[in-house]
Design an enzyme around this catalytic site. Structure first.
Site, mmCIF file in Angstrom:
data_model
loop_
_atom_site.group_PDB
_atom_site.id
_atom_site.type_symbol
_atom_site.label_atom_id
_atom_site.label_comp_id
_atom_site.label_asym_id
_atom_site.label_seq_id
_atom_site.Cartn_x
_atom_site.Cartn_y
_atom_site.Cartn_z
ATOM 1 C CB CYS A 55 48.487 86.479 57.551
ATOM 2 S SG CYS A 55 49.108 87.338 56.100
ATOM 3 N N GLY A 56 47.825 89.784 58.398
ATOM 4 C CA GLY A 56 47.134 90.994 57.955
ATOM 5 C C GLY A 56 46.961 91.061 56.449
ATOM 6 C CG HIS A 57 50.255 91.322 53.796
ATOM 7 N ND1 HIS A 57 50.203 92.580 53.261
ATOM 8 C CD2 HIS A 57 51.408 91.271 54.521
ATOM 9 C CE1 HIS A 57 51.267 93.266 53.628
ATOM 10 N NE2 HIS A 57 52.015 92.499 54.392
ATOM 11 C CB CYS A 58 45.844 86.263 54.954
ATOM 12 S SG CYS A 58 47.427 85.428 54.710
#
Length: 144
Positions: A24-27
């Site tokens: 996950c990029g946001h993570c």
């Protein structure tokens, strides 16, 4: 992990859990801020800042209704159902949420005024709480 419930449901601790997916990029984008938060509050034992790979521990994530990543849930000492955090994902915003009572429904503007007033007399404006165990969620839950 086997001791997730023992850690999260401990009524002597407030626990913030980041449910994440490694891809996950946001993570990944918030990882540094989350780790900095954990380090900044590591001097007290009544708060646990944890993270859990929800792609590995799918049943735990499902139990708390996690459907997107990252999902931050707070488990205060007095309410162990889990409260979803929906604010900014910066170290400062998360720190204020935990340390300044944002999760308790405290008006943050009132706290700002109190902090401004206290700065002149050298008063401590809030507790420093925390407990963090490593970068790996398995390490965190296995060590506690």
């Amino acid at each position: 992990p086997a001791n997730f419930d023992a850690v999260v449901l401990d009524e002597g601790k407030t626990v913030l859990v980041k449910f994440y997916a490694p891809w996950c990029g946001h993570c990944q984008a918030m990882a540094a801020a989350y780790d900095a938060l954990a380090a900044s509050v590591a001097d007290r034992g009544d708060l646990v800042v944890a993270k859990l790979d929800a792609t590995v521990y799918k049943s735990i994530a499902a139990r708390y209704g996690v459907k997107g990543f990252p999902t931050l849930l707070l488990f205060p000492k007095t309410q162990k159902a889990g409260q979803k955090y929906g604010g900014a994902r910066t170290e400062e915003a998360l720190r204020r949420y935990l340390l300044d009572g944002g999760y308790k429904g405290v008006d943050m503007e009132d706290l700002d005024e109190a902090e401004d007033a206290a700065e002149g007399d050298g008063a401590d404006t809030g507790p420093k709480i925390g407990e963090y165990r490593g970068d790996d969620d398995d390490d965190l839950f296995n060590e506690l």
